[in-house]
Design a protein around this motif. Structure first.
Motif, PDB file in Angstrom:
ATOM      1  N   LYS A   1       0.834  -1.208   0.000  1.00  0.00           N
ATOM      2  CA  LYS A   1       0.000   0.000   0.000  1.00  0.00           C
ATOM      3  C   LYS A   1       0.867   1.255   0.000  1.00  0.00           C
ATOM      4  O   LYS A   1       0.595   2.224  -0.718  1.00  0.00           O
ATOM      5  N   ALA A   2       1.934   1.241   0.795  1.00  0.00           N
ATOM      6  CA  ALA A   2       2.792   2.412   0.916  1.00  0.00           C
ATOM      7  C   ALA A   2       3.508   2.731  -0.394  1.00  0.00           C
ATOM      8  O   ALA A   2       3.798   3.897  -0.687  1.00  0.00           O
ATOM      9  N   SER A   3       3.787   1.706  -1.194  1.00  0.00           N
ATOM     10  CA  SER A   3       4.505   1.915  -2.454  1.00  0.00           C
ATOM     11  C   SER A   3       3.717   2.770  -3.428  1.00  0.00           C
ATOM     12  O   SER A   3       4.289   3.355  -4.354  1.00  0.00           O
ATOM     13  N   ALA A   4       2.412   2.861  -3.221  1.00  0.00           N
ATOM     14  CA  ALA A   4       1.567   3.671  -4.107  1.00  0.00           C
ATOM     15  C   ALA A   4       1.495   5.128  -3.663  1.00  0.00           C
ATOM     16  O   ALA A   4       0.873   5.957  -4.351  1.00  0.00           O
ATOM     17  N   LEU A   5       2.114   5.447  -2.531  1.00  0.00           N
ATOM     18  CA  LEU A   5       2.043   6.798  -1.988  1.00  0.00           C
ATOM     19  C   LEU A   5       3.327   7.574  -2.252  1.00  0.00           C
ATOM     20  O   LEU A   5       4.410   7.005  -2.301  1.00  0.00           O
ATOM     21  N   ASP A   6       3.194   8.877  -2.409  1.00  0.00           N
ATOM     22  CA  ASP A   6       4.346   9.774  -2.503  1.00  0.00           C
ATOM     23  C   ASP A   6       4.651  10.243  -1.078  1.00  0.00           C
ATOM     24  O   ASP A   6       4.042  11.180  -0.571  1.00  0.00           O
ATOM     25  N   ILE A   7       5.579   9.558  -0.426  1.00  0.00           N
ATOM     26  CA  ILE A   7       5.875   9.839   0.980  1.00  0.00           C
ATOM     27  C   ILE A   7       7.152  10.663   1.081  1.00  0.00           C
ATOM     28  O   ILE A   7       8.200  10.262   0.583  1.00  0.00           O
ATOM     29  N   ARG A   8       7.053  11.806   1.731  1.00  0.00           N
ATOM     30  CA  ARG A   8       8.229  12.655   1.937  1.00  0.00           C
ATOM     31  C   ARG A   8       8.701  12.632   3.389  1.00  0.00           C
ATOM     32  O   ARG A   8       9.811  13.074   3.680  1.00  0.00           O
ATOM     33  N   MET A   9       7.847  12.134   4.271  1.00  0.00           N
ATOM     34  CA  MET A   9       8.197  12.116   5.676  1.00  0.00           C
ATOM     35  C   MET A   9       7.397  11.025   6.372  1.00  0.00           C
ATOM     36  O   MET A   9       6.226  10.811   6.049  1.00  0.00           O
ATOM     37  N   ILE A  10       8.042  10.318   7.310  1.00  0.00           N
ATOM     38  CA  ILE A  10       7.360   9.297   8.100  1.00  0.00           C
ATOM     39  C   ILE A  10       7.410   9.719   9.560  1.00  0.00           C
ATOM     40  O   ILE A  10       8.487   9.992  10.104  1.00  0.00           O
ATOM     41  N   CYS A  11       6.236   9.777  10.194  1.00  0.00           N
ATOM     42  CA  CYS A  11       6.121  10.150  11.598  1.00  0.00           C
ATOM     43  C   CYS A  11       5.649   8.931  12.386  1.00  0.00           C
ATOM     44  O   CYS A  11       4.446   8.649  12.449  1.00  0.00           O
ATOM     45  N   PRO A  12       6.573   8.180  12.995  1.00  0.00           N
ATOM     46  CA  PRO A  12       6.196   6.986  13.753  1.00  0.00           C
ATOM     47  C   PRO A  12       5.797   7.343  15.184  1.00  0.00           C
ATOM     48  O   PRO A  12       5.978   8.490  15.628  1.00  0.00           O
ATOM     49  N   LEU A  13       5.309   6.351  15.911  1.00  0.00           N
ATOM     50  CA  LEU A  13       4.897   6.567  17.298  1.00  0.00           C
ATOM     51  C   LEU A  13       6.043   6.377  18.288  1.00  0.00           C
ATOM     52  O   LEU A  13       5.891   6.692  19.473  1.00  0.00           O
ATOM     53  N   HIS A  14       7.163   5.848  17.841  1.00  0.00           N
ATOM     54  CA  HIS A  14       8.383   5.794  18.654  1.00  0.00           C
ATOM     55  C   HIS A  14       9.546   6.151  17.746  1.00  0.00           C
ATOM     56  O   HIS A  14       9.567   5.783  16.578  1.00  0.00           O
ATOM     57  N   GLY A  15      10.527   6.856  18.294  1.00  0.00           N
ATOM     58  CA  GLY A  15      11.722   7.133  17.520  1.00  0.00           C
ATOM     59  C   GLY A  15      11.612   8.390  16.684  1.00  0.00           C
ATOM     60  O   GLY A  15      10.598   9.078  16.682  1.00  0.00           O
ATOM     61  N   PRO A  16      12.668   8.694  15.925  1.00  0.00           N
ATOM     62  CA  PRO A  16      12.726   9.965  15.201  1.00  0.00           C
ATOM     63  C   PRO A  16      11.807  10.020  13.994  1.00  0.00           C
ATOM     64  O   PRO A  16      11.456   8.994  13.403  1.00  0.00           O
ATOM     65  N   VAL A  17      11.441  11.237  13.631  1.00  0.00           N
ATOM     66  CA  VAL A  17      10.751  11.478  12.361  1.00  0.00           C
ATOM     67  C   VAL A  17      11.757  11.234  11.243  1.00  0.00           C
ATOM     68  O   VAL A  17      12.907  11.686  11.301  1.00  0.00           O
ATOM     69  N   LEU A  18      11.339  10.505  10.224  1.00  0.00           N
ATOM     70  CA  LEU A  18      12.225  10.130   9.117  1.00  0.00           C
ATOM     71  C   LEU A  18      11.891  10.993   7.903  1.00  0.00           C
ATOM     72  O   LEU A  18      10.765  10.958   7.400  1.00  0.00           O
ATOM     73  N   SER A  19      12.879  11.755   7.440  1.00  0.00           N
ATOM     74  CA  SER A  19      12.608  12.681   6.332  1.00  0.00           C
ATOM     75  C   SER A  19      13.669  12.639   5.240  1.00  0.00           C
ATOM     76  O   SER A  19      13.527  13.317   4.231  1.00  0.00           O
TER      77      SER A  19
END
Length: 386
Positions: A205-223
């Motif tokens: 599902k994620a492969s179909a999205l244009d993701i520029r940033m991931i905000c998880p519930l633990h750990g750093p924001v991935l950008s």
């Protein structure tokens, strides 16, 4: 007070917990853990998940500072586990005009945790539903069993941010500088590892999205370099080895099995195996042992016989591997027993219940201490593992 700008309109309002010793009462977290929560500021304001009850005071202080007198319109709950949802009822009582955004499974589970009836204030969403906040639009993606049945993610279309629930998270407080992969790997295999098939479905599902940033519930924001994190999850969730190497995990009563494990490690290094990790299961962090078992393409289990079975810490380790879907590896075995060695047979039977496990021959059998015969077996096993 922790308050960090993610973008001009998305703020971090989560907290660090550096006082916790065991996450989920089982995982050693020497550098603590973060409980991540975010606020999207728009015509309507959405709070993206909450934090553990342990961090209640700081979270509400962060919220009030960021909201600056504004009333939140929504609390979006992507995951109902208490380390994120512990303050839901207090939030809903503090902000009586707010609505809670959940999926049907989460709605059905709310009464298991809280006495407040929130059904009349619930916005129930399903796969593909959208919630418009103004310029920001959240699209909801169901992610059941990653790693609870009610888990979902939210993709913000305008700024292309994926609020990823527990996926892409890691142990460690945000105030601690450390390598992402090591603690993310230990986190993944011990918490999410069983659910590789479900993670694979989510990655599709994620492969179909244009993701520029991931905000998880633990750990750093991935950008940055998001392909790195996505590739790690692809490898981990498909149960493929990440690196070439050998984990030697041993369970020794009086030290003789441990000496044999170290002897095998030396033989492997002499034969050119660059990465050999030796772990004493009686003393090592078992979660780290699980992590390395999945990381490397080969493993050796060395255990003393105990009460006609195997030494308890090895028994526990194998049970953990089975519960996390350990597979696709080559495994060597060493047993020790002063009068009736049984560990090899029992370990082999346990491994036969796992998928695509190749047993390296021979199974080394030691009676009390290494002798000429068992050292010859050790040499043959080392050759088989190179």
């Amino acid at each position: 007070m922790q308050n960090t700008k993610i973008t001009d309109t998305i703020q971090y309002v989560g907290t660090d917990d550096k006082n916790i010793d065991l996450f989920e009462s089982q995982y050693i977290v020497p550098n603590g853990v973060s409980y991540n929560s975010y606020v999207i500021l728009d015509e309507k304001t959405a709070v993206m998940d909450g934090v553990d009850e342990r961090a209640e005071k700081e979270w509400f202080e962060n919220l009030e500072h960021t909201l600056n007198g504004k009333q939140p319109d929504y609390l979006v709950v992507t995951h109902l586990e208490p380390d994120h949802a512990g303050n839901i009822q207090k939030f809903m009582e503090k902000y009586p005009q707010a609505q809670i955004v959940v999926n049907a499974k989460a709605l059905s589970m709310l009464p298991q945790f809280f006495t407040l009836d929130m059904s009349a204030r619930s916005v129930v969403v399903k796969e593909g539903d959208e919630l418009t906040l103004g310029n920001h639009v959240l699209t909801f993606i169901m992610a059941p069993m990653v790693h609870w049945p009610e888990v979902m993610m939210a993709y913000e279309k305008t700024e292309k941010v994926l609020f990823s629930a527990d996926a892409f998270g890691k142990f460690g407080a945000l105030s601690t500088e450390e390598d992402w992969a090591c603690e993310a790997r230990r986190y993944y295999f011990n918490i999410v590892g069983k659910y590789g098939m479900q993670v694979q479905a989510l990655l599709k599902k994620a492969s179909a999205l244009d993701i520029r940033m991931i905000c998880p519930l633990h750990g750093p924001v991935l950008s940055e370099n998001l392909d790195f994190y996505l590739e790690k999850y692809q490898t981990w969730s498909s149960y493929e080895p990440e690196d070439k190497g050998v984990l030697i995990a041993y369970a020794s009563i009086h030290g003789n099995t441990g000496k044999a494990a170290e002897k095998l490690a030396a033989l492997l290094r002499e034969k050119g195996v660059e990465k050999v990790v030796v772990m004493d299961l009686s003393r090592a962090d078992i979660a780290e042992a699980v992590e390395d078992a999945f990381r490397y393409d080969r493993m050796v289990l060395a255990a003393a016989t105990y009460d006609a079975g195997i030494f308890p810490c090895m028994d526990s380790f194998i049970a953990r591997l089975k519960s996390k879907n350990y597979q696709k590896r080559t495994v060597g075995l060493m047993e020790n027993g002063s009068w009736a060695p049984m560990a090899g047979k029992i370990m082999k039977e346990s491994l036969s219940q796992m998928k695509e496990i190749t047993i390296a021959e021979p199974v080394v059998s030691i009676k009390s201490t290494l002798n000429e015969a068992s050292e010859e077996q050790l040499e043959l096993l080392a050759q088989a593992l190179v």
